[in-house]
Write a protein that holds these residues in place. Structure first.
Motif, PDB file in Angstrom:
ATOM      1  N   SER A 285       0.837  -1.202   0.000  1.00  0.00           N
ATOM      2  CA  SER A 285       0.000   0.000   0.000  1.00  0.00           C
ATOM      3  C   SER A 285       0.874   1.254   0.000  1.00  0.00           C
ATOM      4  CB  SER A 285      -0.903   0.014   1.237  1.00  0.00           C
ATOM      5  OG  SER A 285      -1.785  -1.092   1.195  1.00  0.00           O
TER       6      SER A 285
ATOM      7  N   ASP B  81       4.316   7.745  -3.644  1.00  0.00           N
ATOM      8  CA  ASP B  81       5.570   7.827  -2.887  1.00  0.00           C
ATOM      9  C   ASP B  81       6.233   6.458  -2.957  1.00  0.00           C
ATOM     10  OD1 ASP B  81       4.051  10.237  -1.425  1.00  0.00           O
ATOM     11  OD2 ASP B  81       6.205  10.404  -1.057  1.00  0.00           O
TER      12      ASP B  81
ATOM     13  N   TYR C 278       7.453   4.563  -0.538  1.00  0.00           N
ATOM     14  CA  TYR C 278       7.415   3.670   0.619  1.00  0.00           C
ATOM     15  C   TYR C 278       5.966   3.339   0.995  1.00  0.00           C
ATOM     16  CZ  TYR C 278       6.835   8.390   2.414  1.00  0.00           C
ATOM     17  OH  TYR C 278       6.404   9.682   2.585  1.00  0.00           O
ATOM     18  N   ILE C 279       5.831   2.190   1.672  1.00  0.00           N
ATOM     19  CA  ILE C 279       4.518   1.775   2.143  1.00  0.00           C
ATOM     20  C   ILE C 279       4.037   2.742   3.211  1.00  0.00           C
ATOM     21  CG2 ILE C 279       3.382   0.000   3.546  1.00  0.00           C
ATOM     22  CD1 ILE C 279       5.127  -2.039   2.019  1.00  0.00           C
ATOM     23  N   SER C 280       2.802   3.174   3.105  1.00  0.00           N
ATOM     24  CA  SER C 280       2.294   4.072   4.125  1.00  0.00           C
ATOM     25  C   SER C 280       0.772   4.071   4.140  1.00  0.00           C
ATOM     26  CB  SER C 280       2.796   5.501   3.877  1.00  0.00           C
ATOM     27  OG  SER C 280       2.227   6.382   4.813  1.00  0.00           O
ATOM     28  N   TYR C 281       0.251   4.210   5.340  1.00  0.00           N
ATOM     29  CA  TYR C 281      -1.195   4.338   5.515  1.00  0.00           C
ATOM     30  C   TYR C 281      -1.554   5.746   5.984  1.00  0.00           C
ATOM     31  CZ  TYR C 281      -1.422  -0.750   5.154  1.00  0.00           C
ATOM     32  OH  TYR C 281      -1.338  -2.044   4.703  1.00  0.00           O
ATOM     33  N   SER C 282      -0.634   6.683   5.774  1.00  0.00           N
ATOM     34  CA  SER C 282      -0.807   8.006   6.366  1.00  0.00           C
ATOM     35  C   SER C 282      -1.713   8.916   5.539  1.00  0.00           C
ATOM     36  CB  SER C 282       0.562   8.672   6.533  1.00  0.00           C
ATOM     37  OG  SER C 282       1.103   8.963   5.257  1.00  0.00           O
TER      38      SER C 282
ATOM     39  N   THR D 281      -0.853  10.782   3.393  1.00  0.00           N
ATOM     40  CA  THR D 281      -0.125  11.996   3.021  1.00  0.00           C
ATOM     41  C   THR D 281       1.123  11.554   2.260  1.00  0.00           C
ATOM     42  OG1 THR D 281       1.201  11.986   5.032  1.00  0.00           O
ATOM     43  CG2 THR D 281      -0.813  13.273   5.080  1.00  0.00           C
TER      44      THR D 281
ATOM     45  N   THR E 184       4.046   2.817   9.701  1.00  0.00           N
ATOM     46  CA  THR E 184       3.446   3.189   8.423  1.00  0.00           C
ATOM     47  C   THR E 184       2.207   4.073   8.582  1.00  0.00           C
ATOM     48  OG1 THR E 184       2.088   1.205   8.334  1.00  0.00           O
ATOM     49  CG2 THR E 184       4.247   1.098   7.255  1.00  0.00           C
ATOM     50  N   VAL E 185       1.779   4.278   9.818  1.00  0.00           N
ATOM     51  CA  VAL E 185       0.640   5.175  10.014  1.00  0.00           C
ATOM     52  C   VAL E 185       1.116   6.615  10.183  1.00  0.00           C
ATOM     53  CG1 VAL E 185      -1.342   5.706  11.483  1.00  0.00           C
ATOM     54  CG2 VAL E 185      -0.729   3.323  11.004  1.00  0.00           C
TER      55      VAL E 185
END
Lengths: 191, 417, 98, 1002
Positions: B257, B300, B302-306, B308, C74-75
């Motif tokens: 993700s 982006d 990298y994997i991120s759930y932010s 942003t 990752t959050v």
């Protein structure tokens, strides 16, 4: 150890045409100049070989990140834990100095791969910071500091040679971009 | 359901728009449903809608941790096209495109599907080879996609810079005239309204925290922030969070993700008539009905759930936009945002049964899922209802990564040589 | 743009110098040719993709050019730790809520 | 000429500096240093824009960046038109030309304003419910009309002559906002000696001190104190002060983007000045001192020109010396509007009445207003504004109903209270918390190393603000932990507040004059024409999340991003839902804080700096020769060398024939080159390539194939072994960087035990391919130290020696099928050696050839191009390269992947040759192949053409193709259906020329 054919710098029958040779630009606060050709090697070696290599090269290879050492026209830049860029501006070939060494290492000639541009003046750091995301304050990047990094969209090697002077090394085909970038940035760097 | 029409609007105008009914209800969850859909985005709501309308399955709950349509459905740049290379991809995306055409009438909700044309630019010889390969494959698959000269491309999209002096001159383009855009919110809301009126429960602010399985391994239901909800069939349509939910069921996925950003400009009078995509220069742009230039950026790294992403990603995108459309430097970015896209190793979706009986998954749409919404929901409903994939989604299995039978559109575009 | 501590350069450097290289601690079999289809799928395709703590690889591409490992949430995208390639997965994470 | 609404003695501008400007063609005089809004108001102009949906006449709501209405086009010249500029932000310069937008034919008479009459039909979300019949009407009829009516200004239509610059900066403490709080924080931080950046979006520092006439600090007027303090900061070496610099985005790890407007306020900016400068600042600590924004009152027709925020009227008066009317009314729900009434009254402006929604407010400002003789009404509401192009009256009614009274006014100043600007805090991923008592969201949980101070933190009162900010600035400096903190010799003293104003509280949501009457238009979001009724309707239609309400009504989605409207919208939604505000939630704050130009984001990356253009050492020779170049990645490669009168085909035909007849020179410098050095070099090569390497003798070369772990071809190239421990590896041009990365990845992380190192030498060597029967004759005279005989230098070998006196790595290899060489020389010698070879070549009739000829010649020989004949789904077996896979090897990258079931299954696509039945017909690359041409669409496609050329050497067309089961179909007839007819082709082997390969030594 691996012997690349060590080139004696002999007279040649054809003309050397360095890219951007002699280009200069001077604006308020900063002067850019494409530097004369130099002898360079990319040197790779494990810890155990460093002492012998330093001796052969006549310059102590730095062990600390983001540092360089210099002696008699020869500068060794720490680029990675087993990687140095050795630049000789005194007309001697560091490749030849390593050629007879038997300690484990890799020395590859890259004299023609790189082009150097000097950025000098009170606005030098600001000029480079137009496209380089590193902190170039004297605390963070003192005189002698050296680092591979980014300028705009290309990779450079940056060496601080004095409080207000830097040497920017880049690959040959990127030199036009780098010089143009620095030129444009220089015009706005006094701000 | 009260029908929407200009007459309904006139009627409501007389009484101050107080007579509109709720577009969807907000019921309390029941203890058990026949089918639970996890994720009330476009794909999930469409799945519920087609379960109800095509398969007569209405005892369905769509569970949403936030608000419906609030994930990638409401965050994408709404590009619709079907000019994919491989038969499998062309099949599912064109299935969707056929449903887009007529979706407003089907849903009685104006989703503003606007076939204004999607143009994809070629900037070098390699691009021409790849895009022509698409044109030829599309033609034999019955999908409209035509080749344009640079001049014809400019005629279709006047702001386009076709100067030979451009850094990467336009050497030609493909045009899919049926491609275009739609109103993203309307898609989610239209499906939600259509599903809700047929008895589907859309339960917002209800996050799935676990998947319960029987001793024989089959799905029994889901644990949620609003308690356990039982179901023999669970369809996971959770986009960027799909692998999180699947992990709860003990299934590890070939998914990653990433943040994907987009931006819009301030609204201006019509200036950009179509959709333009350039994979080489990395620019994706159209203009919304409101007048905003709608611009998609890259992911982006990298994997991120932010939800942003980095400013440098937007810079990279706008560099490309201003290179191709040099008059836009004075335009202003009004809003930027990020979504979470789930990407498979071959960049194609997974729309399939899973090793767990009763568990189905619809994920991996990466950066391009919006365009598939109606088709994806339609065949996923079939897959759940029949416990067997529709022929259109049969190739989109999880197992293909083990066997190597990938559907790799990105690889087919190959790399510069 | 993230700020990433390179364990070789021993300082934080801007993300532009780095290249993410995917999930860390996925061992390539010493006997690759004998790996089963299932194990190859796990090795090459299946990923943890965690919402929370991830162990991932980065390369200081435009710096020291070394690959290294990082632990990141990752959050929040906050880095908890970076360490050199080849070092084992850290047993304890600073400030991590377990 | 002194404009009519300028108040002599008021404001801070030097009245002498007159600036002429025009608006909608009419000329006016203003004062340099004021905003366009101020100048227009000084001239009595209130009507400046039309709204988005109803095209209602609009004036100025604010005096700052939150302005929703007063958007104009500023035009310096035909290429320098900027749409949607906030007149409240644009500074005046002599000669400024502005135009109103979104109206036709004129601002005062806008035909589209008919939409206002039809407005009951245009309720929230109406477009989702209609325009659906007939199906095609949306695209062909409704949508074009809606689009034409929507939009605000007109996009520029010419390339922008201005330039934009960029700077990365680092500091210990970044202070965002240069009002009292920001200045105090910066002072405290700066005096410790740490690096401080202080930025403010306005031209003048001071923030609300610009209008707060009641503030006194250190014995001075607040604004004067601010100027002195900022001057002191500017004088410090460790401080950078940025004005006109808006922090628009707060990104991860204290990375903040600011746009500095450098020259938009100048009459004739020098060419050297950028228009804007992007600052990307990495700060150890950030102090947010972003202030608060006043909210309007939501009541009927609250959008009439002349109805504005009370603080805006004060700014125009106290800072710019302009009165917004002669007889103003005030409508408020808090104290701060009283100060506006008092200031205006003292300046000689009539104040008709203050209408206060509160029942029993008390306080010194109220007493002062009364003492000045201003009529003050409590517990009353303004239920309607009169007038159309300009407000003419306000109708007042007790808030619980009762008799109406209409008061003539020419401006209404309103204040519903102040909304803390938590935008940047929220962008930093901090969580806001709702303070029920003060009815505002304030910073709650922090996610980054930042702190909020002053009004944006919900801190009321100047004294408390400065205390808080000063302490926060000092703490931020300490936390930044800089070693020489305290080095500054100037020891600061905390500013002392002598007098201040305080204005907390207020109201949220619709005031009594906001409906529920169906015909009332009480605006919440001015620009997007969202009324209180629209918000209620959205809730009635089931929108329960504030995000749904926002999207359904478009509240807060205009160019002002809801700075004045979001809280009202939320409160109305909450009230309609009968839920507390925090339960309905707040919409996400997204970057940018205010719109930023694409140009400022792009910065230097335009024109030649958009992307590097890489040129080879031989490029300067090829260009004047008339070479046409093609882009391959970032490289410019010579594509073909047309002679006078030749088109591409003629040039390529000639080049192809010449190479096979005599010889040709080709610039192969762009090929990637990697030097692999170390005792384990061969072991490493064994692992990275499919081929065996251990036994390759020094001095010999081999064609290598590199796979990804999944078994598909990743790259290829000829590799020369220079010594037991040294390989010279070549890669494809486009593949060079990723191949290097791929090799480093395996070396560092999978095979770190190997003693071997990799160095990119792509740019160290210029590479000149000399190919053709005369190639040796051309090279030999220039070479020293290498025996060029076939015995000493057979095909696929490499020697080091000298050419033209310079070192060379001379490869005997061929990508044409002819006897061939690749001469590697240090790049700076590339051009000269090329010229020497060219001179030799001329003696033999050799030509220069480009990439197109290279492609044709290699295709004649069936040599593949990775990325053209393979596409990331092709295995060595598919490409007919099984011979290059070491059968005895137990490991290499891809060994397992290529054994997966589907990769070894029957019926894979295999690379074959194709010959058209009509030799004159050249297939199109990318064309699809079918077995049965008569089948209906969709057809079953069994492959595609990967390479296709006219081969002058073969006297016919040739092609390569990937075809299902291709190698089993030799001689079979297949079909390529094209739009204007089907082409018959025969499946053949891949070698079309010199099948026996005799010419390699010919």
């Amino acid at each position: 150890m691996a012997k690349a054919v060590a080139n004696k710098i002999a007279p040649t029958l054809v003309e050397r045409r360095p890219v951007l040779a002699g280009q200069e630009l001077s604006v308020t606060g900063v002067t850019l100049a494409v530097l004369p050709t130099a002898q360079r090697i990319s040197l790779r070696a494990p810890d155990a070989s460093v002492a012998a290599l330093s001796k052969a090269l006549g310059v102590t290879l730095p062990r600390k990140p983001k540092t360089s050492t210099a002696k008699a026209g020869r500068t060794a830049l720490w680029l990675g834990p087993d990687e140095w860029l050795v630049i000789d501006e005194a007309g001697k070939d560091p490749l030849a100095d390593c050629a007879e060494l038997t300690v484990l290492h890799s020395a590859v000639g890259i004299s023609h791969r790189n082009v150097a541009i000097s950025v000098i003046g009170p606005a030098a750091a600001a000029t480079i910071n137009s496209g380089c995301p590193q902190d170039l304050s004297l605390d963070a990047f003192p005189v002698g500091a050296a680092s591979r990094t980014i300028l705009g969209k290309v990779e450079i090697v940056l060496l601080r040679t004095a409080t207000d002077a830097f040497r920017v090394e880049c690959w040959r085909s990127f030199s036009d971009y780098v010089f143009t970038f620095l030129s444009e940035a220089a015009g706005d760097a006094a701000a | 359901m009260k029908k929407y029409s200009v007459f309904a609007i006139a009627r409501e105008a007389m009484r101050g728009h107080k007579g509109w009914e709720e577009q969807w209800s907000s019921p309390e969850p029941k203890k058990e449903y026949d089918v639970i859909i996890v994720g009330a985005g476009g794909h999930g709501l469409a799945t519920a809608y087609y379960l109800a309308t095509v398969h007569g399955i209405t005892n369905v709950a769509v569970l949403e941790k936030g608000w419906l349509g609030g994930g990638n459905t409401g965050r994408n740049t709404t590009i619709i096209r079907s000019n994919y290379l491989y038969d499998e991809s062309a099949g599912i995306y064109d299935h969707a495109l056929k449903l887009w055409d007529g979706l407003s009438q089907e849903l009685n909700y104006n989703v503003m599907y606007s076939p204004r044309g999607v143009m994809m630019l070629a900037h070098n010889v390699h691009d021409i080879q790849v895009l022509k390969r698409h044109v030829h494959a599309n033609r034999l698959n019955g999908i409209d996609n035509e080749w344009l000269t640079p001049e014809a491309a400019k005629e279709f999209c006047p702001p386009l810079n076709i100067s030979r002096d451009a850094r990467y001159p336009v050497m030609g383009a493909t045009l899919q005239r049926r491609g275009g855009t739609a109103r993203h919110d309307a898609v989610a809301w239209g499906y939600a309204r259509g599903a809700s009126v047929r008895g589907v429960h859309i339960i917002q602010n209800c996050e799935v925290t676990g998947v319960k399985r029987a001793p024989n391994g089959a799905v029994m239901g889901v644990e949620t922030t609003r308690g356990f909800i039982g179901a023999k069939k669970v369809g996971v349509v959770a986009a960027g969070h799909s692998s999180v939910i699947m992990n709860m069921a003990g299934v590890r996925m070939p998914l990653e993700s990433y943040p994907l950003q987009a931006l819009v400009s301030e609204p201006v009078k019509p200036v950009f008539p179509c959709v333009v995509m350039s994979n080489t220069v990395h620019a994706y742009i159209s203009q919304s009905d409101k007048g905003e230039l709608v611009i998609g950026a890259g992911t982006d790294q990298y994997i991120s759930y932010s939800q942003t992403g980095g400013l440098h990603i937007l810079q990279h995108t706008l560099d490309a936009i201003c290179e191709m459309f040099p008059m836009f430097t004075r335009m202003k970015m009004l809003r930027s945002w990020g979504g979470i896209v789930d990407v498979t190793p071959d960049r194609s979706p997974i729309l399939a049964k899973t090793p767990v009986p009763g568990l189905y998954v619809n994920c991996g749409w990466g950066t391009g899922g919006f365009k598939a919404t109606p088709g994806s929901g339609h065949v996923f409903a079939h897959t759940i209802a029949r416990d067997d994939p529709h022929p259109i989604n049969a190739p989109f299995t999880i197992e293909r990564f083990r066997t190597g039978r990938l559907i790799d559109e990105a690889a087919a575009a190959a790399v510069a040589h | 743009m993230l700020l990433i501590r390179c364990p070789y350069c021993e300082e934080e450097r801007p993300e532009l110098e780095f290249r993410n290289a995917g999930e860390a601690h996925i061992a390539r079999s010493a006997d690759m040719a004998a790996t089963s289809d299932d194990d190859f799928e796990k090795f090459f395709f299946i990923r943890s993709n965690p919402k929370g703590i991830i162990y991932e690889r980065w390369r200081h591409m435009h710096g020291c050019a070394r690959f290294f490992n990082a632990v990141r949430d990752t959050v929040s995208d906050r880095f908890l730790l970076t360490y050199k390639a080849g070092e084992p997965k850290p047993a304890k994470l600073p400030g991590a809520a377990e | 000429m002194i404009a009519t609404f300028r108040i002599p003695g008021a404001g801070r501008l030097k009245q002498a500096e007159t600036a002429r400007f025009s608006f909608d063609g009419q000329s006016y005089a203003g004062v340099e240093g004021e905003t366009l809004a101020s100048a227009l108001l000084a001239n009595g102009v209130h009507l400046v824009g039309r709204s988005f949906k109803y095209h209602r006449p609009r004036g100025f709501l604010s005096a700052g960046a939150e302005e929703p209405n007063a958007l104009v086009e500023i035009k310096r010249d035909s290429a320098r038109r900027t749409p949607n500029v906030r007149a409240t932000v644009q500074e005046l310069y002599d000669g400024l030309t502005a135009q109103s937008q979104n109206r036709w034919p004129s601002l005062a008479f806008d035909v589209s304003a008919l939409g206002d009459i039809a407005s009951p039909l245009l309720s929230a979300g109406f477009y989702y419910k209609t325009f659906m019949w007939p199906k095609s009407a949306w695209k062909n009829f409704y949508e074009p009309r809606i689009r034409a009516a929507a939009g605000l200004g007109v996009a520029p239509d010419q390339p922008d002559p201005d330039h934009y610059s960029a700077r990365f900066a680092h500091c210990d403490v970044l202070v965002l906002g240069g009002g009292a709080a920001g200045i105090a924080a910066a002072l405290a931080a700066a005096e410790t000696g740490v690096r401080v950046i202080l930025a403010d979006e306005q031209a003048d520092f001071g923030g609300s001190l610009r209008f707060e006439s009641g503030a006194r600090i250190d014995g001075q007027d607040g604004f004067a104190w601010a100027q002195g303090a900022v001057a002191a900061l500017k004088a410090m070496d460790n401080v950078r002060v940025l004005s006109r610099a808006t922090a628009f985005g707060y990104y991860a790890q204290n990375f903040v983007g600011l746009v500095e407007r450098v020259s938009d306020h100048l009459q004739s900016p020098g060419r050297e000045l950028p228009r804007e400068r992007l600052w990307q600042v990495r700060a150890k600590r950030v102090v947010l001192a972003t202030g608060a924004i006043e909210r309007h009152m939501v009541f009927a027709d609250n959008d009439r020109p002349g109805v504005m925020l009370a603080s805006a009227a004060r700014t125009y008066l106290n800072h710019f010396g302009v009165a917004v009317g002669r007889n103003v009314g005030v409508y408020t729900a808090n104290d701060s509007a009283y100060a506006a009434a008092i200031d205006l009254k003292k300046a000689g402006v009539g104040v008709a009445a203050i209408v206060d929604l509160r029942d029993h407010p008390t306080g010194s400002v109220i007493d002062e207003a009364r003492a000045l003789g201003i009529e003050v009404n409590f517990g009353r509401a303004v239920i309607r504004a009169g007038g159309k192009l300009r407000v003419s009256s306000m109708t007042v009614q007790p808030k619980n109903g009762g008799g109406e009274r209409t008061i003539p006014v020419d401006a209404i100043l309103m204040s519903a209270g102040w909304t803390p600007s938590v935008h940047l805090f929220s962008q930093s991923r901090g969580k806001v918390a709702f303070n029920d008592e003060t009815k505002r969201f304030v910073p709650g949980t922090y996610a980054q190393d930042c702190v909020s101070v002053g009004a944006c933190n919900g801190t009321d009162g100047l004294s408390a603000t400065i205390d808080e900010a000063y302490a926060a600035g000092a703490k931020a400096a300490k936390d930044a932990g800089v070693k020489n903190a305290g080095a500054n010799t100037v020891k600061g003293i905390k500013p002392k507040v002598d007098a201040s104003e305080s204005w907390s509280r207020g109201m949220l949501g619709a005031a009594p004059g906001a409906g529920p009457d169906t015909t009332v238009k009480a605006f919440v979001d001015f620009q997007n024409d969202v009324t209180a009724k629209d918000i209620r309707q959205a809730v009635h239609e089931g929108m329960r999340s504030i995000e749904h309400v926002k999207r359904f009504t478009t509240n807060g989605m205009a160019t002002d991003q809801g700075k004045t409207s979001n809280m009202h919208g939320l409160a109305i939604a909450a009230e309609t839902l009968d839920k507390p505000i925090p339960q309905v939630g707040l919409t996400t704050f997204r970057a940018p804080y205010t719109p930023v130009t694409f140009g400022s984001i792009v910065g230097h990356a335009r024109g030649p700096l958009f992307d590097p253009t890489r040129k080879t050492a031989i490029h300067p020779w090829a260009e004047p020769q008339g070479a046409v170049f093609e882009d391959v990645g970032q490289w410019k490669r010579a594509w073909y060398f047309p002679k006078a009168g030749e088109d591409m085909h003629a040039a390529v035909d000639r080049e192809c024939v010449t190479v096979r007849k005599t010889a040709g020179l080709f610039d192969a410098s762009t090929l990637g080159k990697i030097e692999v050095v170390g005792p384990d070099a061969a072991k490493f090569m064994e692992l990275l390539y499919t081929n065996p390497w251990e036994k390759l003798e020094p001095g010999r070369c081999r064609y290598g194939i590199m796979l990804r772990e999944d078994g598909f071809i990743y790259d290829d190239g000829v590799v020369g072994r220079l010594a037991a421990d040294r390989f010279h590896v070549t890669t494809t041009t486009g593949g060079a960087p990723r191949v290097m990365n791929h090799m480093e990845d395996y070396l560092q992380t999978e095979f770190p035990h190997l003693n071997v190192w990799l160095t990119s030498t792509t740019e160290q060597w210029a590479v000149i391919a000399v190919q053709g029967p005369k190639s040796r004759d051309i090279i030999a005279p220039l070479v020293e130290g290498i025996d060029m005989s076939d015995g000493a230098l057979p095909h696929m070998s490499v020697r080091e020696g000298r050419i033209c006196g310079v070192p060379t790595r001379l490869f005997r290899m061929s990508f044409t099928g002819e006897r061939g060489f690749e001469v590697n020389v240090p790049a700076d010698y590339g051009q000269a050696v090329w010229e020497a070879l060219w001179a030799e070549g001329q003696k033999h009739g050799a030509c220069a050839y480009g990439t197109e000829t290279m492609h044709v010649l290699r295709a004649e020989k069936g040599y593949i191009i990775v990325g053209q004949d393979t596409d990331g789904t092709v295995t060595p077996g598919d490409a007919g390269l099984d011979w290059a896979v070491g059968k005895k090897k137990t490991d290499f990258v891809g060994i397992r992947g290529m054994a997966r079931p589907d990769l070894v299954a029957k019926g894979r696509k295999q690379l074959v040759g194709l010959k058209t039945k009509d030799p004159k017909v050249v297939l199109e690359e990318g064309a699809q192949i079918v077995g049965d041409p008569k089948q209906a669409i969709p057809m079953t496609m069994i492959g595609h053409v990967t390479s296709s050329y006219w081969s002058e050497n073969c006297g016919r067309s040739i092609a390569l193709a990937l075809v299902t089961g291709g190698r089993g179909r030799m001689g079979e007839t297949l079909y390529v259906p094209m739009p204007n007819g089907t082409i018959e082709v025969e499946v053949t082997g891949m070698v079309f020329f010199d099948e026996k390969g005799e010419r390699l030594n010919g």
